[in-house]
Design an enzyme around this catalytic site. Structure first.
Site, mmCIF file in Angstrom:
data_model
loop_
_atom_site.group_PDB
_atom_site.id
_atom_site.type_symbol
_atom_site.label_atom_id
_atom_site.label_comp_id
_atom_site.label_asym_id
_atom_site.label_seq_id
_atom_site.Cartn_x
_atom_site.Cartn_y
_atom_site.Cartn_z
ATOM 1 N N GLU A 241 0.807 -1.229 0.000
ATOM 2 C CA GLU A 241 0.000 0.000 0.000
ATOM 3 C C GLU A 241 0.834 1.270 0.000
ATOM 4 O O GLU A 241 0.878 2.021 0.977
ATOM 5 C CB GLU A 241 -0.960 0.006 1.194
ATOM 6 C CG GLU A 241 -1.974 -1.113 1.144
ATOM 7 C CD GLU A 241 -3.172 -0.882 2.060
ATOM 8 O OE1 GLU A 241 -3.227 0.139 2.761
ATOM 9 O OE2 GLU A 241 -4.080 -1.739 2.059
ATOM 10 N N GLU A 430 -5.185 -8.594 0.404
ATOM 11 C CA GLU A 430 -5.898 -8.320 1.659
ATOM 12 C C GLU A 430 -7.370 -8.101 1.372
ATOM 13 O O GLU A 430 -7.722 -7.441 0.389
ATOM 14 C CB GLU A 430 -5.374 -7.044 2.353
ATOM 15 C CG GLU A 430 -4.046 -7.189 3.044
ATOM 16 C CD GLU A 430 -3.610 -5.896 3.743
ATOM 17 O OE1 GLU A 430 -4.475 -5.098 4.164
ATOM 18 O OE2 GLU A 430 -2.386 -5.698 3.853
HETATM 19 C C1 FCB Z 1 -4.588 -2.207 5.293
HETATM 20 C C2 FCB Z 1 -3.206 -2.445 5.847
HETATM 21 C C3 FCB Z 1 -3.166 -3.472 6.946
HETATM 22 C C4 FCB Z 1 -4.342 -3.324 7.887
HETATM 23 C C5 FCB Z 1 -5.639 -3.307 7.117
HETATM 24 C C6 FCB Z 1 -6.865 -3.205 7.984
HETATM 25 O O1 FCB Z 1 -4.651 -0.943 4.733
HETATM 26 O O2 FCB Z 1 -2.347 -2.850 4.813
HETATM 27 O O3 FCB Z 1 -1.942 -3.359 7.608
HETATM 28 O O4 FCB Z 1 -4.199 -2.197 8.660
HETATM 29 O O5 FCB Z 1 -5.626 -2.220 6.235
#
Ligand code: FCB
Length: 524
Positions: A241, A430
């Site tokens: 990110e 994620e």
């Molecule tokens: C993302 C992050 C991770 C966590 C999730 C909820 O943006 O990469 O570390 O905080 O959100």
């Protein structure tokens, strides 16, 4: 939010299929039968046996179970994911490891930032976190029990290079050796992220991502890791990110290192992050003997068509390309869009053609973190070809205010990555949700909202794979509750509940849901 147990105790009396059928319809038994039926309807174990028992219960009420309606436990023919689809969980070093002062680890910008008064909720820090550094075997066992075939974790740069560069710290490397070996011994494929925001403080002291030195140091560190772990780790993500750690860390100052830079410097830091990605891709390849695959794990900002018409679908693609101009778009196209440079004007980043080629070094896959919709758009005849519709106040969200509930984001995001940039291998690096988890009286955690969230998002992912979108795997964020940055430990994202006093891990209801999805390779 109330706990599940305080909402009528529906979980305390699970339907037991071995119970005797009813013969008598006295009022109290009728009430009992009704409550048993309700239990069966709400139970996550509403399976074949439960259905049979429900039929008996219905009979006791003078009703008949329809034979026309398929039993919910039947595997629906249209619910499967592609063969070989990889299921996993994700974590990051800083959020779970703890042991921040142990075995020669250097300080990171998050250690410094979390010490500043008022920055982290309740003054929390990650000194202990989940103590994964010492409990990694137990955590691998949790994964094994879930049945995942892959695990995405991150490597703490300051553990390997306490000063960011220079002499490596063998004890730091030894931890990842142990972790990787433990994963492999349990049949779990390690996917390693090289940077999940814990920049060595020593590098921040010399300018952090504003400095070209950090970019070079990152590539050196990436090459070192590939040389040491590349014989066992086959998949690497460069940076996690970029958008988040640059915009929040150097743009609005809410994340470490807490800077609010003027635009020109912010745009240059963005440029350095994507350049770091490109150089790291090259360094990983140059230092690996085996067949290593490498890509990024970026939080794509996704525009969704407000209504699914062809015109809106195309408008949404245009919008997504533009909203990711400084990140995914330049990494995958090797150029900044005209609109991005025009809007930046005199603040635009300084770059060379050679740097653009480095930034867009071909990747083996694209990883995307997908949570909330970025925007809903409609096609427009006027430039730029779309208009964004603001979210109304009533738009639903999960426990975190930012996590607006848009399951179709998990359909559109990978689809647009495939369509816009011809990407052939995509990972959902994620996806998951926060929830107000609390153990019920029986000690279990009934996170039905997380189950709802995952089921709805996965249904949209399945729609994508069924249409041929090349998604190869999916990682739930997160394996276990952990240090959620500014929110500290107040926000929980795990499939496993962590009691922060005892550090005991307890699988939540969502863990049993995910386990079933994995076992069947299908939506359940
Ligand atoms: C993302 C992050 C991770 C966590 C999730 C909820 O943006 O990469 O570390 O905080 O959100």
């Amino acid at each position: 939010m109330q706990s599940a147990s305080s909402r009528g105790g529906t979980h305390s009396a699970k339907l037991n299929a071995d119970d005797q059928p009813f013969t008598d319809m006295s009022t109290s038994r009728k009430a009992d039968a009704t409550s048993r039926l309700r239990d069966a309807m709400t139970s996550f174990r509403f399976n074949r046996r439960a259905f049979a028992a429900t039929a008996l219960t219905l009979a006791a009420l003078g009703l008949t179970a329809s034979k026309e309606v398929r039993e919910p436990d039947d595997l629906q023919p249209d619910s499967e994911f592609p063969k070989g689809f990889r299921w996993g969980t994700a974590t990051s070093a800083y959020q779970i490891e703890g042991a921040t002062q142990e075995d020669g680890r250097g300080a990171s910008i998050w250690d410094t930032f979390s010490r500043l008064p008022g920055k982290i909720r309740d003054g929390d820090n990650a000194d202990i976190a989940d103590d994964h550094y010492h409990r990694y075997k137990e955590d691998v066992a949790l994964m094994k029990a879930l049945g995942v075939s892959t695990y995405r974790f991150s490597i703490a740069w300051p553990r390997l290079f306490p000063e960011g560069r220079g002499a490596p710290n063998p004890k730091g490397l030894a931890f990842y050796d142990r972790l990787v070996d433990e994963l492999l011994a349990n049949g779990i494929m390690p996917f390693a992220t090289l940077y999940h925001w814990d920049l060595p403080q020593a590098l921040q002291d010399r300018g952090g991502w504003e400095s070209r030195d950090t970019v070079e140091a990152f590539a050196d560190y990436a090459g070192f890791v590939a040389a040491k772990l590349g014989d066992r780790v086959g998949h690497f993500f460069t940076l996690n990110e970029m958008r988040t750690f640059i915009e929040l860390g150097y743009g609005n100052g809410s994340f470490a290192p807490g800077l609010v830079l003027p635009k020109a410097r912010l745009y240059q830091a963005r440029h350095h992050a994507v350049l770091g990605h490109g150089l790291a891709v090259q360094a990983v390849r140059a230092n690996s003997r085996g067949n290593i695959k490498v890509g990024m794990a970026e939080n794509i900002m996704t525009a969704l068509p407000a209504v699914e018409t062809l015109k809106n679908i195309h408008a949404a693609e245009l919008a997504t390309r533009e909203m990711n101009a400084a990140y995914l778009t330049v990494m995958l196209e090797g150029r900044y869009t005209d609109a991005y440079l025009a809007a930046a004007g005199a603040d635009a980043p300084r770059f060379t053609e050679g740097e653009l080629r480095t930034i867009s070094t071909p990747v083996d896959f694209v990883g995307i973190n997908v949570y909330a919709p970025g925007a809903y758009v409609e096609a427009s005849d006027a430039a730029p070809g779309y208009t964004a519709i603001p979210l109304p106040r009533s738009y639903p969200h999960m426990e975190s205010r930012w996590l607006t509930f848009g399951p179709d984001t998990l359909y559109w995001a990978p689809r647009q990555v495939a369509r816009l940039w011809g990407v052939k291998d995509i990972y959902i690096t994620e996806n998951g949700t926060s929830a107000a988890d609390q153990p019920a009286a029986d000690g279990k955690v009934y996170d039905i909202d997380r189950v709802m969230f995952l089921r709805q998002y996965l249904a949209q992912l399945r729609r994508a794979t069924s249409e041929g979108v090349p998604v190869r795997g999916y990682f739930v964020w997160s394996l276990l509750d952990n240090f959620e940055w500014l929110e500290g430990y107040s926000i929980r994202f795990g499939l496993h509940y962590v009691d922060y006093l005892t550090l005991k891990r307890t699988p939540k209801l969502s863990a049993s849901f995910y386990k079933k999805v994995i076992a069947r390779n299908a939506l359940v």
